[in-house]
Design an enzyme around this catalytic site. Structure first.
Site, PDB file in Angstrom:
ATOM      1  N   ASN A 135       0.767  -1.221   0.135  1.00  0.00           N
ATOM      2  CA  ASN A 135      -0.062  -0.249   0.015  1.00  0.00           C
ATOM      3  C   ASN A 135       0.896   1.319  -0.004  1.00  0.00           C
ATOM      4  OD1 ASN A 135      -1.334   2.191   1.176  1.00  0.00           O
ATOM      5  ND2 ASN A 135      -3.052   0.855   1.632  1.00  0.00           N
ATOM      6  N   HIS A 162       0.952   6.166   2.073  1.00  0.00           N
ATOM      7  CA  HIS A 162       1.672   7.292   2.973  1.00  0.00           C
ATOM      8  C   HIS A 162       3.051   7.604   2.169  1.00  0.00           C
ATOM      9  CE1 HIS A 162      -1.290   6.645   5.893  1.00  0.00           C
ATOM     10  NE2 HIS A 162      -1.220   5.322   5.936  1.00  0.00           N
ATOM     11  N   ARG A 191       4.160  18.474   1.504  1.00  0.00           N
ATOM     12  CA  ARG A 191       4.541  19.774   1.020  1.00  0.00           C
ATOM     13  C   ARG A 191       4.277  20.334  -0.356  1.00  0.00           C
ATOM     14  NH1 ARG A 191      10.012  21.272   2.943  1.00  0.00           N
ATOM     15  NH2 ARG A 191       9.685  21.154   5.331  1.00  0.00           N
ATOM     16  N   HIS A 250      -5.567   3.458  -1.679  1.00  0.00           N
ATOM     17  CA  HIS A 250      -7.007   3.995  -1.243  1.00  0.00           C
ATOM     18  C   HIS A 250      -7.162   5.664  -1.613  1.00  0.00           C
ATOM     19  CE1 HIS A 250      -9.638   4.328   2.658  1.00  0.00           C
ATOM     20  NE2 HIS A 250     -10.264   4.777   1.592  1.00  0.00           N
ATOM     21  N   ARG A 292      -9.240   8.413  -1.053  1.00  0.00           N
ATOM     22  CA  ARG A 292     -10.487   8.818   0.104  1.00  0.00           C
ATOM     23  C   ARG A 292     -11.089   9.844  -0.465  1.00  0.00           C
ATOM     24  NH1 ARG A 292     -10.676   7.955   5.430  1.00  0.00           N
ATOM     25  NH2 ARG A 292      -9.120   6.397   6.359  1.00  0.00           N
ATOM     26  N   ARG A 299      -6.798  12.932   0.841  1.00  0.00           N
ATOM     27  CA  ARG A 299      -5.920  13.407   2.061  1.00  0.00           C
ATOM     28  C   ARG A 299      -4.589  12.637   1.543  1.00  0.00           C
ATOM     29  NH1 ARG A 299      -7.433   9.926   7.276  1.00  0.00           N
ATOM     30  NH2 ARG A 299      -9.289  11.099   7.127  1.00  0.00           N
ATOM     31  N   GLU A 342      -8.496   0.780  -3.098  1.00  0.00           N
ATOM     32  CA  GLU A 342      -9.224   0.752  -2.098  1.00  0.00           C
ATOM     33  C   GLU A 342     -10.271   1.910  -1.933  1.00  0.00           C
ATOM     34  OE1 GLU A 342      -6.432   0.190   1.454  1.00  0.00           O
ATOM     35  OE2 GLU A 342      -8.155   1.172   2.607  1.00  0.00           O
ATOM     36  N   THR A 347      -8.213   3.519   8.589  1.00  0.00           N
ATOM     37  CA  THR A 347      -9.676   2.799   8.407  1.00  0.00           C
ATOM     38  C   THR A 347      -9.597   1.830   9.938  1.00  0.00           C
ATOM     39  OG1 THR A 347      -9.061   2.485   6.030  1.00  0.00           O
ATOM     40  CG2 THR A 347     -10.789   1.186   6.963  1.00  0.00           C
ATOM     41  N   GLU A 380     -11.196  -9.220   3.011  1.00  0.00           N
ATOM     42  CA  GLU A 380      -9.915  -8.968   3.737  1.00  0.00           C
ATOM     43  C   GLU A 380     -10.185  -8.840   5.217  1.00  0.00           C
ATOM     44  OE1 GLU A 380      -7.171  -6.307   1.751  1.00  0.00           O
ATOM     45  OE2 GLU A 380      -6.683  -5.435   3.613  1.00  0.00           O
ATOM     46  N   HIS A 412      -3.738  -4.546   7.898  1.00  0.00           N
ATOM     47  CA  HIS A 412      -3.834  -3.345   8.607  1.00  0.00           C
ATOM     48  C   HIS A 412      -3.043  -3.601   9.886  1.00  0.00           C
ATOM     49  CE1 HIS A 412      -5.189   0.325  10.411  1.00  0.00           C
ATOM     50  NE2 HIS A 412      -5.882   0.616   9.400  1.00  0.00           N
ATOM     51  N   GLY A 413      -2.014  -2.615  10.060  1.00  0.00           N
ATOM     52  CA  GLY A 413      -0.982  -2.477  10.955  1.00  0.00           C
ATOM     53  C   GLY A 413       0.018  -3.745  10.874  1.00  0.00           C
TER      54      GLY A 413
HETATM   55  N1  PXP Z   1      -5.955  -3.237   3.872  1.00  0.00           N
HETATM   56  C1  PXP Z   1      -6.865  -2.128   4.032  1.00  0.00           C
HETATM   57  C2  PXP Z   1      -8.290  -2.443   3.586  1.00  0.00           C
HETATM   58  C3  PXP Z   1      -6.237  -0.750   4.594  1.00  0.00           C
HETATM   59  O1  PXP Z   1      -7.639  -0.017   4.797  1.00  0.00           O
HETATM   60  C4  PXP Z   1      -5.305  -0.613   4.958  1.00  0.00           C
HETATM   61  C5  PXP Z   1      -4.988   0.867   5.716  1.00  0.00           C
HETATM   62  O2  PXP Z   1      -5.023   1.795   4.359  1.00  0.00           O
HETATM   63  C6  PXP Z   1      -4.366  -1.710   4.779  1.00  0.00           C
HETATM   64  C7  PXP Z   1      -4.541  -2.909   4.333  1.00  0.00           C
HETATM   65  C8  PXP Z   1      -2.825  -1.245   5.205  1.00  0.00           C
HETATM   66  O3  PXP Z   1      -2.576  -0.936   6.459  1.00  0.00           O
HETATM   67  P1  PXP Z   1      -1.358  -0.518   6.900  1.00  0.00           P
HETATM   68  O4  PXP Z   1      -1.004   0.926   6.259  1.00  0.00           O
HETATM   69  O5  PXP Z   1      -1.455  -0.302   8.552  1.00  0.00           O
HETATM   70  O6  PXP Z   1      -0.375  -1.543   6.736  1.00  0.00           O
END
Ligand code: PXP
Length: 253
Positions: A10, A13, A21, A46, A48, A52, A73, A104, A154, A197-198
Site C-alpha cells: 500500500n 503514505h 509539502r 486508497h 479517500r 488526503r 481501496e 480505516t 480482507e 492493517h497494522g
Molecule cells: N488493508 C486495508 C483495507 C486498509 O484500509 C489498509 C490501510 O490503508 C491496509 C490494508 C494497510 O494497513 P497498514 O497501512 O496499517 O499496513
C-alpha cells in the site's frame, strides 16, 4: 492450502509525505515500481473522499504505469464506483470511511449495510473487477459477505496487531483466535481470504502461518521502515518474514 502468500504493498503514505509539502516528491507511482522490483505482487492505493493522500491522477497513473495488479481501496459510494469502473483496476477493496478517522478504524458492517453494498459489489463485478470487503473476522460478517456476492474478504488485523505491539497478551490471543477461525470459516464458504492493517515483520510472519490467507496488504510499516533501511530492503525483509511464516504451515502439514 495455498503455497504462496501474495504481498500487496500500500503506497498511500508515500503520498501522505508528498502532500505534506504539496509538490510531486516522493511520487507514489515511483514507489510502486520500486516495490514491484523488490518483490511486491501487487499495489494497493486508497482514494479517500477527502483525497488526503492518494489523488485521482495517482490512481490513473498507477493503472497505466505498473505491471502488477492494482488493488483500488475505496468507499462504496457512487463517486468511487464510477472512478473504479472508469479505471478498471484488477481489484477493488470496499472499506468503511469516516472523514475524521486517522486510518480505516474498523471493518465494514456488512450485516447492516447489505442493501448499500450489494449494488456496488454487483456493478464492480459486472466490470470485471475482483471485489473484496474489508471486515472484522466475526462469522456473521463473513456470512453476510457471501450474501452480498463478494468473492473475497480482507480480514482487519488492526486490533490484533495493536494488542501484540502493546503486550496485551490475553486480548492478542482472543483477536488471533477470531482471525484464525474467521479465515477458516471464510475459506469453507468459498471466499478468497486476504488480511491487512497494522502488520509489521513479526505479525506478518505469524499470520502467514494461516494457510487459508492468500494475500496480505501492508503499507504504513513498510513506508516507515523505508526511512531507516530503504523501501527496497524493507519489502525484501517483509517477503522473507512472510515466507518464514508460510514455511511453518508446510512443515506441519
Ligand atoms: N488493508 C486495508 C483495507 C486498509 O484500509 C489498509 C490501510 O490503508 C491496509 C490494508 C494497510 O494497513 P497498514 O497501512 O496499517 O499496513
Amino acid at each position: 492450502m495455498s503455497e504462496y502468500l501474495r504481498l500487496g504493498v500500500n503506497v498511500d503514505h508515500v503520498a501522505t509525505i508528498r502532500n505534506a509539502r504539496g509538490g510531486r516528491h516522493p511520487d507514489p507511482v515511483r514507489a510502486a515500481r520500486l516495490a514491484i522490483a523488490a518483490g511486491a505482487d501487487g499495489i494497493t492505493a486508497h482514494l479517500r473522499e477527502d483525497r488526503r493522500h492518494i489523488r485521482d491522477d495517482d490512481i490513473a497513473r498507477l493503472k497505466a504505469e505498473i505491471d502488477k495488479p492494482l488493488n483500488f481501496e475505496m468507499a462504496a459510494t457512487d463517486e468511487m464506483v464510477a472512478i473504479a469502473v472508469k479505471t478498471k483496476p484488477h481489484a477493488a477493496c470496499l472499506v468503511p470511511e469516516k472523514r475524521t478517522e486517522r486510518t480505516t478504524e474498523g471493518g465494514l458492517d456488512v450485516v447492516r449495510q447489505a442493501a448499500q453494498l450489494a449494488p456496488a459489489v454487483a456493478e464492480l463485478k459486472r466490470n470485471g473487477i475482483h471485489v473484496s470487503l474489508f471486515i472484522g473476522a466475526a462469522p456473521e460478517q463473513i456470512e453476510a459477505a457471501v450474501r452480498v456476492g463478494a468473492p473475497v474478504v480482507e480480514l482487519h488485523t488492526g486490533s490484533w496487531c495493536d494488542a501484540v505491539m502493546e503486550g496485551r497478551k490475553g486480548e492478542a490471543e482472543a483477536e488471533w483466535e477470531l482471525i484464525r477461525a474467521g479465515a477458516m470459516r471464510a475459506n469453507q464458504l468459498g471466499l478468497e481470504v486476504h488480511a491487512g492493517h497494522g502488520l509489521d515483520y513479526g505479525t506478518a510472519e505469524m499470520i502467514a502461518a494461516l494457510s487459508e490467507i492468500v494475500e496480505l496488504n501492508i503499507g504504513h510499516f513498510l513506508v516507515g521502515e523505508s526511512v531507516f533501511e530503504g523501501l527496497d530492503e524493507a519489502i525484501r525483509a517483509m517477503r522473507l518474514a512472510m515466507d518464514r511464516g508460510r514455511a511453518r504451515v508446510k512443515a506441519i502439514s
